[in-house]
Design a protein around this motif. Structure first.
Motif, PDB file in Angstrom:
ATOM      1  N   LEU A  25      43.360 -43.724   4.963  1.00  0.00           N
ATOM      2  CA  LEU A  25      42.533 -42.699   4.342  1.00  0.00           C
ATOM      3  C   LEU A  25      41.834 -43.319   3.141  1.00  0.00           C
ATOM      4  CD1 LEU A  25      44.930 -39.590   4.308  1.00  0.00           C
ATOM      5  CD2 LEU A  25      43.319 -40.303   6.095  1.00  0.00           C
ATOM      6  N   ASP A  26      40.507 -43.324   3.161  1.00  0.00           N
ATOM      7  CA  ASP A  26      39.723 -43.787   2.024  1.00  0.00           C
ATOM      8  C   ASP A  26      39.321 -42.567   1.208  1.00  0.00           C
ATOM      9  OD1 ASP A  26      39.769 -46.499   2.803  1.00  0.00           O
ATOM     10  OD2 ASP A  26      38.125 -46.163   4.188  1.00  0.00           O
ATOM     11  N   ILE A  27      39.782 -42.519  -0.029  1.00  0.00           N
ATOM     12  CA  ILE A  27      39.538 -41.350  -0.866  1.00  0.00           C
ATOM     13  C   ILE A  27      38.886 -41.776  -2.174  1.00  0.00           C
ATOM     14  CG2 ILE A  27      40.577 -39.366  -2.036  1.00  0.00           C
ATOM     15  CD1 ILE A  27      42.879 -39.498  -0.023  1.00  0.00           C
ATOM     16  N   VAL A  28      37.752 -41.164  -2.481  1.00  0.00           N
ATOM     17  CA  VAL A  28      37.066 -41.413  -3.748  1.00  0.00           C
ATOM     18  C   VAL A  28      37.364 -40.246  -4.678  1.00  0.00           C
ATOM     19  CG1 VAL A  28      34.871 -41.905  -4.882  1.00  0.00           C
ATOM     20  CG2 VAL A  28      35.214 -42.586  -2.492  1.00  0.00           C
ATOM     21  N   VAL A  29      37.852 -40.586  -5.869  1.00  0.00           N
ATOM     22  CA  VAL A  29      38.243 -39.554  -6.845  1.00  0.00           C
ATOM     23  C   VAL A  29      37.387 -39.687  -8.101  1.00  0.00           C
ATOM     24  CG1 VAL A  29      40.094 -38.800  -8.385  1.00  0.00           C
ATOM     25  CG2 VAL A  29      40.617 -39.406  -6.020  1.00  0.00           C
ATOM     26  N   PHE A  30      36.952 -38.549  -8.636  1.00  0.00           N
ATOM     27  CA  PHE A  30      36.231 -38.517  -9.909  1.00  0.00           C
ATOM     28  C   PHE A  30      37.081 -37.752 -10.916  1.00  0.00           C
ATOM     29  CE2 PHE A  30      32.971 -39.137  -6.749  1.00  0.00           C
ATOM     30  CZ  PHE A  30      32.154 -40.093  -7.332  1.00  0.00           C
ATOM     31  N   ARG A  73      52.247 -37.401  11.439  1.00  0.00           N
ATOM     32  CA  ARG A  73      51.297 -37.350  10.332  1.00  0.00           C
ATOM     33  C   ARG A  73      50.586 -35.999  10.269  1.00  0.00           C
ATOM     34  NH1 ARG A  73      47.770 -42.922  10.900  1.00  0.00           N
ATOM     35  NH2 ARG A  73      49.189 -44.339   9.815  1.00  0.00           N
ATOM     36  N   LEU A  74      50.251 -35.606   9.068  1.00  0.00           N
ATOM     37  CA  LEU A  74      49.347 -34.476   8.903  1.00  0.00           C
ATOM     38  C   LEU A  74      47.950 -34.894   9.337  1.00  0.00           C
ATOM     39  CD1 LEU A  74      50.394 -33.216   5.347  1.00  0.00           C
ATOM     40  CD2 LEU A  74      50.858 -32.066   7.526  1.00  0.00           C
ATOM     41  N   GLU A  75      47.101 -33.929   9.638  1.00  0.00           N
ATOM     42  CA  GLU A  75      45.707 -34.225   9.905  1.00  0.00           C
ATOM     43  C   GLU A  75      45.084 -34.854   8.656  1.00  0.00           C
ATOM     44  OE1 GLU A  75      43.828 -33.912  12.784  1.00  0.00           O
ATOM     45  OE2 GLU A  75      45.863 -33.720  13.569  1.00  0.00           O
ATOM     46  N   PRO A  76      44.101 -35.756   8.844  1.00  0.00           N
ATOM     47  CA  PRO A  76      43.562 -36.503   7.702  1.00  0.00           C
ATOM     48  C   PRO A  76      43.124 -35.652   6.520  1.00  0.00           C
ATOM     49  CG  PRO A  76      42.741 -37.422   9.742  1.00  0.00           C
ATOM     50  CD  PRO A  76      43.496 -36.187  10.116  1.00  0.00           C
ATOM     51  N   VAL A  77      42.359 -34.597   6.769  1.00  0.00           N
ATOM     52  CA  VAL A  77      41.856 -33.782   5.657  1.00  0.00           C
ATOM     53  C   VAL A  77      42.997 -33.103   4.918  1.00  0.00           C
ATOM     54  CG1 VAL A  77      40.461 -31.767   5.040  1.00  0.00           C
ATOM     55  CG2 VAL A  77      39.583 -33.432   6.688  1.00  0.00           C
ATOM     56  N   GLU A  78      43.956 -32.577   5.669  1.00  0.00           N
ATOM     57  CA  GLU A  78      45.088 -31.906   5.034  1.00  0.00           C
ATOM     58  C   GLU A  78      45.933 -32.899   4.245  1.00  0.00           C
ATOM     59  OE1 GLU A  78      47.515 -29.070   3.621  1.00  0.00           O
ATOM     60  OE2 GLU A  78      45.655 -28.749   4.720  1.00  0.00           O
ATOM     61  N   ALA A  79      46.153 -34.086   4.816  1.00  0.00           N
ATOM     62  CA  ALA A  79      46.913 -35.120   4.114  1.00  0.00           C
ATOM     63  C   ALA A  79      46.205 -35.540   2.832  1.00  0.00           C
ATOM     64  CB  ALA A  79      47.118 -36.324   5.028  1.00  0.00           C
ATOM     65  N   ALA A  80      44.891 -35.674   2.915  1.00  0.00           N
ATOM     66  CA  ALA A  80      44.108 -36.079   1.744  1.00  0.00           C
ATOM     67  C   ALA A  80      44.153 -35.000   0.658  1.00  0.00           C
ATOM     68  CB  ALA A  80      42.667 -36.361   2.157  1.00  0.00           C
ATOM     69  N   LYS A  81      44.060 -33.739   1.048  1.00  0.00           N
ATOM     70  CA  LYS A  81      44.120 -32.651   0.071  1.00  0.00           C
ATOM     71  C   LYS A  81      45.480 -32.608  -0.621  1.00  0.00           C
ATOM     72  CE  LYS A  81      40.659 -29.511   2.039  1.00  0.00           C
ATOM     73  NZ  LYS A  81      40.428 -28.199   2.694  1.00  0.00           N
ATOM     74  N   GLN A  82      46.546 -32.833   0.147  1.00  0.00           N
ATOM     75  CA  GLN A  82      47.879 -32.857  -0.456  1.00  0.00           C
ATOM     76  C   GLN A  82      48.016 -34.023  -1.424  1.00  0.00           C
ATOM     77  OE1 GLN A  82      51.323 -32.426   1.973  1.00  0.00           O
ATOM     78  NE2 GLN A  82      50.534 -30.644   3.100  1.00  0.00           N
ATOM     79  N   PHE A  83      47.448 -35.168  -1.028  1.00  0.00           N
ATOM     80  CA  PHE A  83      47.478 -36.342  -1.900  1.00  0.00           C
ATOM     81  C   PHE A  83      46.791 -36.026  -3.229  1.00  0.00           C
ATOM     82  CE2 PHE A  83      45.111 -40.044  -3.485  1.00  0.00           C
ATOM     83  CZ  PHE A  83      46.165 -40.905  -3.769  1.00  0.00           C
ATOM     84  N   ILE A  84      45.625 -35.403  -3.182  1.00  0.00           N
ATOM     85  CA  ILE A  84      44.890 -35.069  -4.395  1.00  0.00           C
ATOM     86  C   ILE A  84      45.684 -34.100  -5.270  1.00  0.00           C
ATOM     87  CG2 ILE A  84      42.846 -33.895  -5.310  1.00  0.00           C
ATOM     88  CD1 ILE A  84      42.344 -36.740  -4.275  1.00  0.00           C
ATOM     89  N   SER A  85      46.285 -33.106  -4.649  1.00  0.00           N
ATOM     90  CA  SER A  85      47.035 -32.110  -5.421  1.00  0.00           C
ATOM     91  C   SER A  85      48.263 -32.721  -6.098  1.00  0.00           C
ATOM     92  CB  SER A  85      47.456 -30.936  -4.529  1.00  0.00           C
ATOM     93  OG  SER A  85      48.396 -31.354  -3.555  1.00  0.00           O
ATOM     94  N   GLY A 123      36.560 -34.061  -8.885  1.00  0.00           N
ATOM     95  CA  GLY A 123      36.050 -34.098  -7.524  1.00  0.00           C
ATOM     96  C   GLY A 123      36.752 -35.150  -6.693  1.00  0.00           C
ATOM     97  N   ALA A 124      36.747 -34.966  -5.371  1.00  0.00           N
ATOM     98  CA  ALA A 124      37.359 -35.931  -4.467  1.00  0.00           C
ATOM     99  C   ALA A 124      36.687 -35.852  -3.105  1.00  0.00           C
ATOM    100  CB  ALA A 124      38.855 -35.663  -4.324  1.00  0.00           C
ATOM    101  N   ILE A 125      36.561 -37.014  -2.473  1.00  0.00           N
ATOM    102  CA  ILE A 125      35.891 -37.123  -1.176  1.00  0.00           C
ATOM    103  C   ILE A 125      36.739 -37.988  -0.241  1.00  0.00           C
ATOM    104  CG2 ILE A 125      33.879 -38.093   0.024  1.00  0.00           C
ATOM    105  CD1 ILE A 125      32.217 -37.439  -2.431  1.00  0.00           C
ATOM    106  N   LEU A 126      36.937 -37.517   0.977  1.00  0.00           N
ATOM    107  CA  LEU A 126      37.590 -38.309   2.021  1.00  0.00           C
ATOM    108  C   LEU A 126      36.513 -39.001   2.839  1.00  0.00           C
ATOM    109  CD1 LEU A 126      40.070 -39.165   3.735  1.00  0.00           C
ATOM    110  CD2 LEU A 126      39.738 -37.045   5.053  1.00  0.00           C
ATOM    111  N   ALA A 127      36.632 -40.329   2.977  1.00  0.00           N
ATOM    112  CA  ALA A 127      35.607 -41.108   3.675  1.00  0.00           C
ATOM    113  C   ALA A 127      36.255 -42.028   4.709  1.00  0.00           C
ATOM    114  CB  ALA A 127      34.800 -41.919   2.660  1.00  0.00           C
ATOM    115  N   GLY A 128      35.430 -42.900   5.287  1.00  0.00           N
ATOM    116  CA  GLY A 128      35.938 -43.909   6.206  1.00  0.00           C
ATOM    117  C   GLY A 128      36.006 -43.469   7.653  1.00  0.00           C
ATOM    118  N   SER A 129      36.759 -44.233   8.426  1.00  0.00           N
ATOM    119  CA  SER A 129      36.808 -44.066   9.882  1.00  0.00           C
ATOM    120  C   SER A 129      37.299 -42.697  10.319  1.00  0.00           C
ATOM    121  CB  SER A 129      37.702 -45.150  10.500  1.00  0.00           C
ATOM    122  OG  SER A 129      37.204 -46.441  10.226  1.00  0.00           O
ATOM    123  N   VAL A 130      38.214 -42.113   9.544  1.00  0.00           N
ATOM    124  CA  VAL A 130      38.811 -40.844   9.983  1.00  0.00           C
ATOM    125  C   VAL A 130      37.815 -39.697   9.956  1.00  0.00           C
ATOM    126  CG1 VAL A 130      41.165 -41.498   9.326  1.00  0.00           C
ATOM    127  CG2 VAL A 130      39.687 -40.329   7.663  1.00  0.00           C
TER     128      VAL A 130
END
Length: 238
Positions: free
Chosen positions: A43-48, A5-17, A25-32
């Motif tokens: 990965l819990d991600i809030v998107v605006f 797996r990619l690191e959580p933040v990097e994985a989340a950024k790729q997901f958003i892109s 806007g987008a925010i990564l939240a939760g346990s990670v």
């Protein structure tokens, strides 16, 4: 953690892109982002996004990461904030206030995060005396069932109910947010770690040995400042 797996933040950024390239806007939240991740964490991600008319939630698996995405526009999140405040479970405000910003066009997330932080700091509404008495009655009812039962299968489910009702009571009467599932214990710890340890040990002892005394004692301790158990004289809807 999965080494592929990619690191959580990097994985989340790729997901958003890939999935929300035009979001505001987008925010990564939760346990990670709280240092509490496990092998099964997602990965819990809030998107605006200005391109959606109503909020929605979706579950996906991307790059070996299970992802829960919560999609809002700049208006829809407000009704969720209010709903969370009323039920005293600030799921969305907590994600936004404590999360890591992944994307923030025109700085829109600053005001939203501040709104979330203020909501969390204000705490839930104070329970009325009537609500406290209703909750006392139902805790008493569950406690009586727990004490009187000699059926182990039934006792287990009564104990679960008693734990949830009692944890809710101690948190709400102290103007604290409540939670569900793992957030029950996390909310209790935020309130009082020593009490939480006693609470968990009492129920753990019962589950392991069937001994009820410590559970009974801690429930009575929680009810005592508000008049103790309540049965006689209670009425609802009269």
């Amino acid at each position: 953690m999965n080494p592929n797996r990619l690191e959580p933040v990097e994985a989340a950024k790729q997901f958003i892109s890939l999935y929300f390239p035009d979001c505001q806007g987008a925010i990564l939240a939760g346990s990670v982002v709280q240092g509490k991740a496990t092998e099964t964490s997602d990965l819990d991600i809030v998107v605006f996004s200005k391109n959606i008319y109503s909020s929605y939630r979706e579950s996906l698996i991307v790059g070996s990461w299970p992802i829960e995405v919560f999609v809002h526009n700049l208006i829809s999140y407000k009704s969720y904030f209010e709903s969370d405040r009323q039920r005293a479970r600030p799921s969305l405000p907590r994600m936004i206030a404590e999360g890591v910003i992944l994307k923030n066009e025109e700085g829109i997330l600053g005001a939203i995060q501040e709104e979330a932080k203020q909501l969390l700091a204000s705490g839930p509404e104070l329970w009325s005396d009537e609500t406290i008495n209703i909750k006392r009655y139902f805790i008493t009812d569950a406690l009586d069932d727990f004490i009187g039962s000699h059926n182990r299968a039934e006792e287990l489910f009564v104990a679960n109910t008693l734990a949830e009702l009692t944890s809710e009571f101690i948190l709400r009467t102290n103007l604290r947010w409540i939670g569900a599932s793992k957030w029950i214990v996390r909310s209790l710890k935020e309130y009082d770690e020593a009490f939480t340890e006693q609470f968990v040990e009492a129920f753990d002892l019962y589950y392991k040995t069937g001994l009820k005394n410590e559970v009974i004692e801690i429930v009575d301790k929680v009810l005592h400042p508000y008049g103790g158990r309540l049965f006689e004289g209670f009425s609802l809807g009269k």
